[in-house]
Design an enzyme around this catalytic site. Structure first.
Site, PDB file in Angstrom:
ATOM      1  N   CYS A  78       0.933  -1.158   0.128  1.00  0.00           N
ATOM      2  CA  CYS A  78       0.025  -0.110  -0.157  1.00  0.00           C
ATOM      3  C   CYS A  78       0.842   1.193   0.200  1.00  0.00           C
ATOM      4  O   CYS A  78       0.609   2.114  -0.747  1.00  0.00           O
ATOM      5  CB  CYS A  78      -0.922  -0.018   1.021  1.00  0.00           C
ATOM      6  SG  CYS A  78      -2.399   1.526   0.991  1.00  0.00           S
ATOM      7  N   CYS A  95      -1.406   8.456   7.688  1.00  0.00           N
ATOM      8  CA  CYS A  95      -2.657   8.059   6.895  1.00  0.00           C
ATOM      9  C   CYS A  95      -3.564   7.318   8.204  1.00  0.00           C
ATOM     10  O   CYS A  95      -3.143   6.713   9.143  1.00  0.00           O
ATOM     11  CB  CYS A  95      -2.516   6.900   6.070  1.00  0.00           C
ATOM     12  SG  CYS A  95      -1.667   7.491   4.572  1.00  0.00           S
ATOM     13  N   CYS A 118       7.560   4.444   6.056  1.00  0.00           N
ATOM     14  CA  CYS A 118       6.653   4.201   4.622  1.00  0.00           C
ATOM     15  C   CYS A 118       7.534   3.633   3.553  1.00  0.00           C
ATOM     16  O   CYS A 118       7.067   3.043   2.569  1.00  0.00           O
ATOM     17  CB  CYS A 118       5.850   5.240   4.346  1.00  0.00           C
ATOM     18  SG  CYS A 118       6.964   6.506   3.689  1.00  0.00           S
TER      19      CYS A 118
HETATM   20  S1  SF4 Z   1       0.549   4.680   5.535  1.00  0.00           S
HETATM   21 FE1  SF4 Z   1      -1.099   5.308   4.040  1.00  0.00          FE
HETATM   22  S2  SF4 Z   1      -0.249   4.363   2.165  1.00  0.00           S
HETATM   23 FE2  SF4 Z   1       1.009   3.384   3.840  1.00  0.00          FE
HETATM   24  S3  SF4 Z   1      -0.197   1.296   4.144  1.00  0.00           S
HETATM   25 FE3  SF4 Z   1      -1.174   2.989   5.380  1.00  0.00          FE
HETATM   26  S4  SF4 Z   1      -3.035   3.724   4.141  1.00  0.00           S
HETATM   27 FE4  SF4 Z   1      -1.350   2.692   2.965  1.00  0.00          FE
END
Ligand code: SF4
Length: 245
Positions: free
Chosen positions: A119, A205, A231
């Site tokens: 993701c 997020c 991330c």
């Molecule tokens: S931080 Fe955002 S982009 Fe990363 S897994 Fe979570 S929802 Fe998805």
């Protein structure tokens, strides 16, 4: 393509910047150096707001690179709009190949729960890496004391975008404490994301961020329950290229 600076030059600049004021480090990058295309990456957190303010005072049209993943809190998006209007910011929204809906169709619902690395790869690493091709340097608001994984970051580093393509990554508030960031906001009469008032220590997020409890590490609320700590955009392999960590 040769790196913008040699490793030796980076070493010398780091020795000079280690005890330098963040404003002066940014002045070097945005005004004094030969770096022409510099972007500030931000998710509009507290220290990010400080860096944005300092950078925009030096170069009002500096691009503020925001990863619009589709999964942000409504409060974060509203705060981003509020700050952009107040400071007259040049915000550039970066989006991946998918909308929330098309990602669900291609990879299933709640990919962030089943495979957060993928993701993040789709919504952060890929669009960010693509955007960086238009820059010579990017600026972060990373702080060493925010987590063990960030404790060793230098002020200035080579960022190997891909094999044969290097750029500069600048962490001007690397040696700031959390307290210094909040002092800067207060002294400069700057607003903050209202989620901090509810108990969030860091805001990413929505599906991957929770409030933290007393005594917890400030990044404990990110990807809680998984081994993931970054991330991927801040992690890159020595051989080059952004990793999908
Ligand atoms: S931080 Fe955002 S982009 Fe990363 S897994 Fe979570 S929802 Fe998805």
């Amino acid at each position: 393509m040769d790196p913008v600076f040699t490793d030796h030059e980076i070493e010398e600049l780091n020795a000079r910047f280690e005890h330098e004021d963040a404003r002066e480090i940014l002045r070097w990058a945005l005004v004094d150096s030969d770096l022409e295309r510099v972007g500030v990456a931000s998710s509009f957190q507290a220290e990010g707001t400080c860096v944005i303010d300092m950078a925009a005072k030096l170069r009002p049209d500096v691009p503020i690179l925001f990863l619009e993943t589709g999964f942000h809190f409504a409060e974060t998006l509203a705060f981003k709009e509020q700050l952009a209007e107040r400071l007259g910011l040049n915000v550039v929204d970066l989006v991946g190949e998918h909308t929330v809906e098309s990602q669900a169709a291609a990879h299933g619902e709640r990919l962030y729960e089943r495979n957060p690395d993928l993701c993040c790869q789709l919504n952060k690493v890929e669009p960010f890496t693509q955007a960086l091709h238009g820059y010579d340097a990017w600026v972060t608001a990373l702080r060493r004391d925010s987590s063990p994984s960030r404790s060793g970051i230098p002020i200035l580093e080579q960022y190997r975008l891909e094999p044969g393509r290097s750029m500069v990554k600048l962490n001007p508030v690397a040696n700031w404490t959390r307290r210094e960031a909040w002092d800067y906001l207060r002294e400069n009469d700057l607003p903050h994301n209202p989620l901090y008032d509810l108990g969030y220590a860091q805001v990413g997020c929505a599906p991957c961020t929770r409030m933290v409890f007393l005594g917890e590490d400030e990044r404990a609320g990110r990807w809680d329950g998984s081994q993931k700590v970054e991330c991927g955009i801040h992690v890159h392999t020595p051989a080059g290229g952004a990793a999908s960590a």
